[in-house]
Each structure stands twice: as C-alpha cells, then as structure tokens.
Design a protein around this motif. Structure first.
Motif, PDB file in Angstrom:
ATOM      1  N   ASP A 240       0.860  -1.180   0.000  1.00  0.00           N
ATOM      2  CA  ASP A 240       0.000   0.000   0.000  1.00  0.00           C
ATOM      3  C   ASP A 240       0.901   1.236   0.000  1.00  0.00           C
ATOM      4  OD1 ASP A 240      -1.604   2.142   0.518  1.00  0.00           O
ATOM      5  OD2 ASP A 240      -2.765   1.182   2.121  1.00  0.00           O
ATOM      6  N   ASP A 241       1.106   1.795  -1.204  1.00  0.00           N
ATOM      7  CA  ASP A 241       1.956   2.972  -1.352  1.00  0.00           C
ATOM      8  C   ASP A 241       1.114   4.243  -1.518  1.00  0.00           C
ATOM      9  OD1 ASP A 241       4.667   3.010  -0.977  1.00  0.00           O
ATOM     10  OD2 ASP A 241       5.230   2.887  -3.091  1.00  0.00           O
ATOM     11  N   VAL A 242      -0.097   4.189  -0.977  1.00  0.00           N
ATOM     12  CA  VAL A 242      -1.013   5.332  -1.118  1.00  0.00           C
ATOM     13  C   VAL A 242      -0.397   6.597  -0.507  1.00  0.00           C
ATOM     14  CG1 VAL A 242      -3.229   6.248  -0.263  1.00  0.00           C
ATOM     15  CG2 VAL A 242      -3.138   3.982  -1.315  1.00  0.00           C
ATOM     16  N   GLN A 243       0.219   6.453   0.672  1.00  0.00           N
ATOM     17  CA  GLN A 243       0.813   7.631   1.328  1.00  0.00           C
ATOM     18  C   GLN A 243       2.321   7.722   1.096  1.00  0.00           C
ATOM     19  OE1 GLN A 243       0.738   9.853   5.688  1.00  0.00           O
ATOM     20  NE2 GLN A 243      -0.866   8.457   5.171  1.00  0.00           N
ATOM     21  N   ILE A 264       0.935  -6.783  -6.069  1.00  0.00           N
ATOM     22  CA  ILE A 264      -0.022  -5.694  -6.295  1.00  0.00           C
ATOM     23  C   ILE A 264       0.511  -4.439  -5.582  1.00  0.00           C
ATOM     24  CG2 ILE A 264      -2.392  -4.880  -5.975  1.00  0.00           C
ATOM     25  CD1 ILE A 264      -3.337  -7.765  -5.854  1.00  0.00           C
ATOM     26  N   VAL A 265       0.391  -3.285  -6.245  1.00  0.00           N
ATOM     27  CA  VAL A 265       0.785  -2.015  -5.628  1.00  0.00           C
ATOM     28  C   VAL A 265      -0.410  -1.063  -5.661  1.00  0.00           C
ATOM     29  CG1 VAL A 265       2.387  -0.058  -5.718  1.00  0.00           C
ATOM     30  CG2 VAL A 265       3.145  -2.304  -6.525  1.00  0.00           C
ATOM     31  N   CYS A 266      -0.683  -0.429  -4.520  1.00  0.00           N
ATOM     32  CA  CYS A 266      -1.780   0.533  -4.427  1.00  0.00           C
ATOM     33  C   CYS A 266      -1.234   1.952  -4.402  1.00  0.00           C
ATOM     34  CB  CYS A 266      -2.569   0.308  -3.128  1.00  0.00           C
ATOM     35  SG  CYS A 266      -3.290  -1.325  -3.012  1.00  0.00           S
ATOM     36  N   LEU A 267      -1.731   2.784  -5.307  1.00  0.00           N
ATOM     37  CA  LEU A 267      -1.329   4.194  -5.342  1.00  0.00           C
ATOM     38  C   LEU A 267      -2.571   5.080  -5.358  1.00  0.00           C
ATOM     39  CD1 LEU A 267       1.440   4.306  -8.134  1.00  0.00           C
ATOM     40  CD2 LEU A 267       1.849   4.617  -5.696  1.00  0.00           C
TER      41      LEU A 267
END
Ligand code: PMP
Length: 420
Positions: A240-243, A264-267
């Motif tokens: 989770d790379d959202v922040q 999986i990567v979350c942006l």
C-alpha cells in the motif's frame, strides 16, 4: 466572503460532519506550501492535503495544462472509457515510471480514492488464491470502507464499524516488540502453525512506512523477508503505497530500492497531482484474472486528473525532485535531532524516510497540544500514531529551504510554548 473566518466556520461545523475541527478556520487560497484563510492569515503547510499534494498547491505547470484542456472541451467525465487523456497518461506512466525500473504491471483504475485501490487489491487477492484471510499489521492504516478497515490496525477506527470485522489477522510490524524480537519468525509460526487456527492468508498487505500508524519505518531486510514468506506460500504481497508512494520517501515507489517485487501495488493521494482524486492498482500480469465488468464503477477514470498526473510524472523524468527530497530530509532530521537534545523533557524520537518524517513525543497528549499551538502560530501539521503521539512532518515535496525552515521554527516555538 463578507463574513469573518470563525463565523463561516461555525456555520460549516453546525451543518456538516467534517474534518475541519482540527484546523478551526476557513481556508480560501493556496500556493505551493502556503495556505491562506478568509481573514488573510497565512499558514505553512506540513500536511499537504494528507499527502495528496506532493507537488504543492496550485502547481503552475498542472494549472496551465488543466485550463488548456478544459478550454478545448476535453472529456471531463470519469467513466473508465478510452480517452486521449487516459492514453497519454498510460503511455507516460509506462515510459517514465515502469520501464526505467524494469517493472511489469497491468494498470487498473479502481475508483477515485485510496480505499478503492486497497479494496480492489484485497478482492483480487481472494479471487486469485481462493482464500479468505488477509494478513496485515499492528498500526496499519489502509482506509475506512469495510474491506480496508478490516485490515486497519487502529482500534478506534475499527470501532466505527460497531461489530467485529472478519477475515483479517494482525501480525506485529517491524520492531513492534523492539529490536530483539524476530517478528518474521513469529509470522511464519502464525501462518504455518495449525494450533493457531489461522489459515494461510490470501494476501499480506503492508505500508513500507506506516503513515497514520505513527511513521514506523520497516527495514529493507524485513521487507525482503516478508516477501520470502509470501513467495514460499503463494501469498499475494500487496504494498500500500497510497501515502508513502509518489516520491514521498524520495523515490517514486517507497519500495524501489528494497529488492522486493510486490504482486499488487496501491497508489492514490498524489498520483493525480493537484489534489484531484485518482487511484491506480498495479497488478502483476499473471494474476490479472478479472473479466471486464467484474470490478467497475462510475468514477474510475478521472480525465482531469489524468491531465495533471501527466505533468506530475514529468518530475520523475530527471533526478531533481529526488535530490531535493533527500536534501530536505537531511535538514528536517538535523533540526529535529537537535530539538530532541535541547528539550529532553519531551522524550522525543525522530524517524522517517524522505519527507515523511515523524517526531514521537513521550508525554501523553503533548503532540496534539503542539499541533494546536502550531496552527495558531501559522503551521498546519497533523498527529499520527495509535495515541496521536507523533507529529507528522509532511510538506509538499516542492517546498523550498526557506519554507521548510519557516515551518520547522514554528514547530520548535510551539514545543517551547507547550513546555512552559
Ligand atoms: N492507505 C494508506 C496508507 C493511507 O494513508 C490512506 C489514507 N490516509 C489510505 C490507504 C486511504 O486513502 P483514502 O483516504 O483516499 O481512502
């Protein structure tokens, strides 16, 4: 506005359930790292729209492109249809971000916000593996909708659901029990030990630096070991790379020098630039198994955000922003380290990566008090951590040395005021 700031504030507060309690004023204008309220008071911004403004407020390059696009009657709806704005974004993302890093991912638009990308990741991991459980970590934050909340560690946030949230298991984050405790060993036992009653998870989801959870930094070696745990058991690794992503830690992805390859990567947050809502989910091609329509929605392709996102990506065509972030990181660390030595009473600890820095304070309620005083003195800053015990220093990455020092000095003077 004819009314004064506090009059408007009272109106807003009485009518809606809003976030604004932490910052009791009415903001009206902003540029790069400065905000202004309706009374004309200026603030240095160490919050950056909760990390959505890595490239500053009203970024000039993005503003110009947005105005041109609208003047040319560009498509403004957000349906996930093929548009030229989307095509340009995808091409740029591939050229500037994926290709140079030799990363092979499918790009999906899961909806407008951070929680949408997390939901898509959790849902896909279950579909791919046929398993239900998701493993996440103490102090993790992944969002406020049911799936993302179920993997969020903060008890107060989870209580918002009123009933227990199922299908999640929490493991200790790196150094959660101090330096001596081998969390990986514990995690392996948790997963493999039949006695624990835990089934092999579909996915492990984690932040490389926990933002809301208190700026807790995972060692690269710990991340590599987690990645091994996943590989051995065919568990989907979701970062989770959202922040922490979009340059916050200095590199575009927070994990890019760690040697791990998430499935999986979350942006979200700063991926659109300009504060416009946008999220993407990066999916390894071999697990991209959804058929069209199995995961869709009305606001998945924000065309205005594609326009600004392309400009945001130009910052990663060279090394300048990366170098700025590294230079600013040094400034912040030196300043805060000196502050901790100067005021031992605050029992401070500095930690973070890039311009995602935290000052943990050992006195209950002290960080919140500092934020309140800092606001009065013209600095926007938030707390984080399980007990709001950490000051979060997260200015736009485009801040200059003058602005950074100005904000840090207000922080110091606010600490001084609170000690007295
Ligand atoms: N993941 C992380 C790591 C976050 O920090 C946040 C927001 N603070 C989210 C997910 C959720 O994003 P949003 O608030 O846009 O839904």
């Amino acid at each position: 506005y004819k009314k004064k700031s506090m009059e408007i504030f009272e109106d807003i507060e009485s009518d809606v359930r809003s976030y604004c309690r932490a910052f009791p004023t009415v903001f009206t204008k902003a540029e790069n790292y400065t905000l202004q309220d309706v009374d004309g008071k200026e603030y240095v911004d160490f919050f950056a729209g909760a990390g959505a403004l890595n490239y500053g407020h009203n970024n000039h390059k993005m503003k110009k492109k947005l105005i041109d696009y609208i003047m040319n009657n560009g498509i403004t709806h957000s349906l996930d249809m093929a548009t030229s704005a989307k095509a340009v974004f995808l091409e740029k993302f591939n050229e500037v971000i994926l290709k140079p890093r030799k990363m092979n991912y499918k790009v999906m638009f899961p909806g407008p916000t951070g929680t949408n990308t997390v939901e898509s990741a959790l849902k896909l991991a279950r579909k791919v593996t046929g398993r239900e459980t998701i493993m996440s970590f103490t102090n993790a934050f992944h969002g406020m909708t049911l799936g993302s909340l179920s993997v969020t560690g903060n008890k107060f946030k989870r209580h918002g659901a009123g009933v227990p949230l199922n299908h999640s298991v929490f493991a200790p984050y790196d150094k959660y029990y101090g330096d001596k405790f081998d969390t990986i060993n514990y995690i392996e036992k948790l997963i493999d030990g039949a006695a624990t009653g835990i089934t092999t998870p579909a996915a492990i989801i984690l932040e490389t630096v926990q933002g809301e959870g208190g700026i807790n930094v995972a060692e690269f070696e710990w991340l590599r070991r987690i990645s091994e745990v996943c590989k051995l058991r065919e568990i989907i690794l979701i970062i989770d790379d959202v922040q922490a992503g979009c340059g916050r830690t200095g590199t575009f992805f927070s994990f890019e020098n760690t040697g791990i390859e998430p499935d999986i990567v979350c942006l979200s947050k700063s991926i659109g630039g300009y504060g416009l809502p946008m999220a993407i989910t990066l999916i390894k091609p071999e697990i991209d198994i959804w058929k069209p329509g199995e995961h869709n929605g009305t606001f998945r392709g924000n065309n205005l955000a594609f326009i600004t996102a392309v400009e945001a990506l130009t910052y990663w065509e060279n090394d300048d922003l990366h170098k700025d972030v590294m230079r600013h990181e040094e400034t912040v660390k030196i300043f805060l380290d000196e502050l901790v030595i100067k005021y031992p009473i605050i029992k401070g600890e500095v930690r973070g990566r890039g311009l995602m820095q935290g000052l943990s304070l050992g006195i209950e309620g002290f960080a919140e008090k500092v934020c309140k005083i800092a606001f009065e003195k013209g600095l926007i800053m938030e707390t984080c951590g399980a007990n709001k015990e950490v000051l979060k220093i997260m200015p736009p990455l485009t801040i200059d040395s003058v602005g950074l020092m100005k904000g840090l000095k207000v922080l110091e003077s606010s600490v001084e005021t609170c000690i007295k």
